[in-house]
Design an enzyme around this catalytic site. Structure first.
Site, PDB file in Angstrom:
ATOM      1  N   ASP A  39       0.817  -1.206   0.000  1.00  0.00           N
ATOM      2  CA  ASP A  39       0.000   0.000   0.000  1.00  0.00           C
ATOM      3  C   ASP A  39       0.852   1.258   0.000  1.00  0.00           C
ATOM      4  O   ASP A  39       1.487   1.586   1.003  1.00  0.00           O
ATOM      5  CB  ASP A  39      -0.925  -0.013   1.222  1.00  0.00           C
ATOM      6  CG  ASP A  39      -1.946   1.104   1.166  1.00  0.00           C
ATOM      7  OD1 ASP A  39      -1.996   1.818   0.143  1.00  0.00           O
ATOM      8  OD2 ASP A  39      -2.691   1.264   2.141  1.00  0.00           O
ATOM      9  N   ASP A  52      -1.152   6.096  -6.679  1.00  0.00           N
ATOM     10  CA  ASP A  52      -1.553   5.122  -5.668  1.00  0.00           C
ATOM     11  C   ASP A  52      -1.700   3.749  -6.313  1.00  0.00           C
ATOM     12  O   ASP A  52      -2.342   3.619  -7.344  1.00  0.00           O
ATOM     13  CB  ASP A  52      -2.874   5.560  -5.030  1.00  0.00           C
ATOM     14  CG  ASP A  52      -3.307   4.619  -3.927  1.00  0.00           C
ATOM     15  OD1 ASP A  52      -2.424   4.139  -3.191  1.00  0.00           O
ATOM     16  OD2 ASP A  52      -4.508   4.347  -3.800  1.00  0.00           O
TER      17      ASP A  52
END
Ligand SMILES: *[C@@H]1O[C@H](CO)[C@@H](O)[C@H](O)[C@H]1NC(C)=O
Ligand SMILES: *[C@@H]1O[C@H](CO)[C@@H](O)[C@H](O)[C@H]1NC(C)=O
Ligand SMILES: *[C@@H]1O[C@H](CO)[C@@H](O)[C@H](O)[C@H]1NC(C)=O
Ligand SMILES: *[C@@H]1O[C@H](CO)[C@@H](O)[C@H](O)[C@H]1NC(C)=O
Length: 499
Positions: free
Chosen positions: A178, A378
């Site tokens: 992440d 992201d």
């Protein structure tokens, strides 16, 4: 039928040759706008393939028994294999459309979580009074944050996973990667509440290197939400959409495949974990904050290439080996003074069909005073989100050049622009490119912006509007491109076809 396919294939070849020839001579002789080829057949084949993958047969690299050549010292390269979610979790989907719809639903909750996190930081919400609550019977209860806990069944913000070893002897497990969070954590025994994961739950009692952090430890002080209990540091991480993990903050040895291991990595040993992350044992935070894996190993860079999620292939995540070459697109890597987790990128706009799309560049800038706006890269968000105004301009530019395509009837989930390519084997589509501040740009492969949403040939333009001021470059647009985060030089490198 076969003959029709042959004819359309032939026309693609002819057109490609024509484009090659015309590129070499003069633009004015070429087609009115730049195009690129979408291979419809290959995309549709993958929609079949991904549902047929049986995660139980996925090979799980075993490295516990191998001798690890070295412990990390400054800038040692570290390498992890990277897998996409759908190759590791058993698919409960009856068809590709249901798989896509569940991905998109997850994606919306991911984006909501990011927006909430930014809002907390930008608005300076003081969370220091939030404490993980610890009951006497080894039960951890999270402080109620903002939203109710969502059911874990259909959720999970993890889209890409790597296998790492934790503890001594190393126990291998899949962890979500992440770039949008910092604190590393994994589910731990004893479980007050653990969701189902594919590897056995980590038992700290079986690791000789596991050490709980004391309340005075600097890592404990860096946590956003923590409390002290019997001189042990308790952590809590919440993901804005109601999911959370609570437990003991500790250090242990982390093994990166057979490339090296790092002692005393701070990670949360989560005894109560609810909401997200079905399947994986925990999460590796690759964000820019002090507690992320990236920062704890003092990485000077990291780089990944996200494989096409439907291909079933894996790829490599590297730390400390910068892979930017002269021909690559680069973009400034920017920071937001209000929040250190996210990696902001200097985006100036888009081109469609070779023409710049008119979008005021201020739309993509971080407001230094407030911390609002900007564009982050992201790996956990799927579809690129743009402020509504910017999205509308991009979509309109595309629709204008795609006017001859057969429209699919209605909008689907996030998407409002879909086409019916069911009768085609490949199609020339308007080219779309990201343009970065600094002047470089990268052409997106057609399959990074026209994605199948069923197995029948409906493809949607895979960008979406957001009401937030933050734009997000998602993994659908990153697929197939090696992305290097050069943290020393504050540079993002993007090299096409480097998985
Ligand atoms: C540092 O790491 C390298 C491998 O990258 C290894 O060869 C070397 O022995 C290590 N040095 C120390 C002092 O541990
Ligand atoms: C990272 O740098 C800090 C400060 O220089 C040092 O104390 C720590 O040992 C380093 N960690 C690794 C894994 O090299
Ligand atoms: C997946 O891997 C196979 C075998 O290495 C390769 O032939 C194929 O092109 C890859 N697919 C994608 C989409 O990268
Ligand atoms: C598809 O819809 C767009 C936008 O509504 C329109 O401009 C275009 O002409 C339509 N295409 C066809 C082939 O009907």
């Amino acid at each position: 039928m076969a003959f029709a396919r042959f004819l359309s294939l032939l026309s693609v070849i002819t057109l490609s040759l024509f484009l090659l020839a015309s590129n070499a001579s003069s633009r004015s002789l070429s087609t009115p706008h730049e195009t690129t080829v979408l291979n419809v057949v290959s995309s549709l084949q993958q929609t079949q393939h991904i549902l047929s993958i049986d995660p139980t047969t996925t090979t799980r690299p075993e490295f516990e028994s191998k001798s690890i050549p070295f412990f990390l010292n400054a800038s040692s390269p570290l390498t992890l294999e990277l897998h996409s979610r759908d190759t590791l979790l058993a698919s409960h989907h009856k068809d590709y459309k249901s798989l896509v719809l569940s991905r998109l639903e997850r994606d919306s909750s991911r984006v909501a979580g990011i927006a909430a996190k930014v809002r907390f930081s930008v608005e300076g919400v003081d969370r220091s009074d939030l404490k993980p609550v610890y009951n006497d019977e080894t039960m951890y209860n999270p402080e109620e944050l903002t939203t109710p806990v969502v059911s874990g069944a259909s959720q999970g913000s993890g889209e890409y996973f790597s296998r790492i070893g934790v503890g001594t002897p190393a126990k291998e497990m899949y962890m979500v990667l992440d770039t949008g969070s910092d604190v590393n954590w994994l589910q731990c025994k004893p479980c007050a509440d653990c969701y189902e994961q594919s590897d056995p739950v980590f038992d700290p009692a079986e690791s000789s290197t596991y050490k709980p952090l004391t309340c005075a430890a600097p890592q404990c002080a860096s946590l956003e939400v923590s409390t002290c209990r019997s001189n042990k540091c308790l952590y809590q991480v919440s993901y804005g959409d109601g999911s959370f993990t609570v437990g003991e903050y500790a250090t242990d040895t982390v093994t990166f495949g057979d490339s090296g291991k790092v002692n005393d990595v701070a990670l949360g040993c989560g005894h109560d974990n609810e909401g997200l992350f079905m399947g994986a044992a925990g999460l590796l935070g690759l964000g820019g904050g002090a507690l992320s894996m990236t920062n704890q190993i003092n990485a000077t860079s990291f780089s990944y290439c996200l494989v096409d999620r439907d291909s079933g292939n894996s790829s490599i995540l590297d730390f400390n080996s910068v892979q930017i070459s002269d021909g690559d697109a680069t973009a400034p890597l920017l920071r937001n003074k209000k929040i250190d987790t996210f990696y902001y990128v200097g985006l100036s706009g888009f081109s469609v069909g070779g023409e710049k799309v008119e979008i005021p560049s201020s739309v993509f800038e971080v407001d230094d005073a407030t911390g609002d706006g900007g564009v982050i890269l992201d790996c956990g968000t799927a579809v690129t989100r743009l402020q509504t105004e910017a999205y509308n301009s991009l979509r309109d530019a595309f629709v204008k050049l795609a006017k001859d395509f057969k429209n699919a009837t209605s909008s689907i989930s996030l998407f409002d622009t879909c086409y019916d390519f069911s009768s085609m084997s490949s199609v020339n589509v308007p080219a779309v490119a990201f343009q970065f501040t600094g002047g470089k740009s990268i052409d997106l492969p057609a399959k990074n912006y026209l994605i199948p949403i069923d197995d029948a040939g409906t493809f949607c333009f895979a960008f979406a509007p957001t009401s937030s001021e933050l734009s997000i470059i998602g993994n659908v647009q990153q697929q197939g491109t090696r992305i290097t985060y050069d943290l020393e030089n504050n540079l993002i490198g993007l090299s096409a076809n480097q998985c």
